[in-house]
Design a protein around this motif. Sequence first.
Motif, PDB file in Angstrom:
ATOM      1  N   ALA B 267       1.942  -9.216   6.936  1.00  0.00           N
ATOM      2  CA  ALA B 267       2.653  -8.559   5.839  1.00  0.00           C
ATOM      3  C   ALA B 267       1.798  -8.534   4.581  1.00  0.00           C
ATOM      4  N   ALA B 268       1.022  -9.604   4.385  1.00  0.00           N
ATOM      5  CA  ALA B 268       0.194  -9.663   3.181  1.00  0.00           C
ATOM      6  C   ALA B 268      -0.928  -8.627   3.219  1.00  0.00           C
ATOM      7  N   ALA B 269      -1.438  -8.376   4.409  1.00  0.00           N
ATOM      8  CA  ALA B 269      -2.609  -7.508   4.504  1.00  0.00           C
ATOM      9  C   ALA B 269      -2.277  -6.053   4.780  1.00  0.00           C
ATOM     10  N   ILE B 270      -1.143  -5.820   5.418  1.00  0.00           N
ATOM     11  CA  ILE B 270      -0.857  -4.469   5.878  1.00  0.00           C
ATOM     12  C   ILE B 270       0.483  -3.984   5.323  1.00  0.00           C
ATOM     13  N   PRO B 271       0.430  -3.049   4.408  1.00  0.00           N
ATOM     14  CA  PRO B 271       1.664  -2.550   3.804  1.00  0.00           C
ATOM     15  C   PRO B 271       2.675  -2.064   4.840  1.00  0.00           C
TER      16      PRO B 271
END
Lengths: 135, 313
Positions: B267-271
């Motif tokens: 979730a942090a890296a991929i919108p």
Amino acid sequence: MSFTDFVYTGNFDYPNPGDDANEQTELLFELLDLLPRADEWDMPSLRSRIETSVIDEHKFVQRLPLQHANSKCLLSGLQCLPLSPSSLVRHYAELYKATRLADALDEWANQNPHLLKKFSEIQASRINQGVMKSE
Amino acid sequence: MAGEFLKKVSDEKLFLNVDDPNVDNWHGQWVSVNEIVLNLYYDFEEIKRVRTFLRSYETLLHATGCKSMNIKERTQTEDDVLSSFSRQTAVMKIFDEMRKQGELTDIAFVASFRNQSEDDEHVVMSDVEKERKLTMDPQVLRSEPLGVSVTSEEPKILGELEDLDSDSDSDSGRVLKVAVRRKKDPSGLQGPRPLDTATTDEEPKVAGAPGDVEADRMLKVGVRLRDDGGPQAKLKEELEPVAAVDEYSDTDTDIKPFLRAHRALLAAAIPYFRDRMKGWGDSRRRRLPFHGTDFGAKALLGEYLCTSSAVHH
């Protein structure tokens, strides 16, 4: 390389292909193939990493200059070329919003109009001779 | 002064274009300045790059009117950008180690060898016969899409990797077959049932092995390696359900390779995942079929699921 690897490591690493043009081209295609993934998964950091690799790390923009001749030829609407590997670079850059890569291609083209012209002339003559190979 | 003279003879083959005059053959290597371009990496038809030996006379070549490819050298700032990519933060490193150990992962990518409808949790099973042989050939996949879904349940599959190396039908090289199986779920609960290899005395058996009565469903995954040696060997997969699939519920088809991950990191890296995971509707689902992702993105992940050594079977 999967995008999950990139998520966990923040990087990807391909072995340096050396000076062989074919191996360079192969690596270029592998990197380009990641662009639609970066676009699809909405990963600007991956896109940026790919662009850095293509432009700065492996200097593909200047190493394979004929791509510019081909892409310009296509853009000018001439039905002169089959879809060559080199024109794919511009195609990918524009389709998958790799603006830095597209800019680098433009920059090269602007700095080297004489080469672009020369390449176009060579290609045109090859087409006229009917020996343009499908790449 | 010399330049003015030399420009008049720009068509004359005055220059020896070789890397090392002591080693290289001189025959046919004499060029005129009109034929060569400085800074080129490769020859392009009749335009030749300037080789190492001749490059040491760059000033002379320039005076003669030799063309040059203009290249932009990378600035220090761009160098910094490049090096920043190779940074894996301490937290990422810890997560990565946990991923490899399968610790505290709370999400898994699961390759499902069937079509999935867009809005479905209840996955539509397509024609089993048609799926008996799926290959990773892009053309085939276009007609037989490989689904990839995310599940928050972590499937634990007892599997065995065996190099059977016995496919005599194959003339294209080594065949690696993977057999995975799962015990029947006595509770009747849907979904994959954890089966911890560490707590069972049973040895996993190859699908189809005699006496393997406990396995209620098996799947063979053959990985065909083209026998061209090097790292560029292309992989081709054949995914072949070997049991009578019809006897089992759809959820039993969850026997497949999967890739563990941490929801937070994704979730942090991929919108895309950030958006999917906060949605009310999606958060109640056991499965998250990928909406709107293109074929290529799914296929890439599917291929990785089937071929990577990092993947759990």
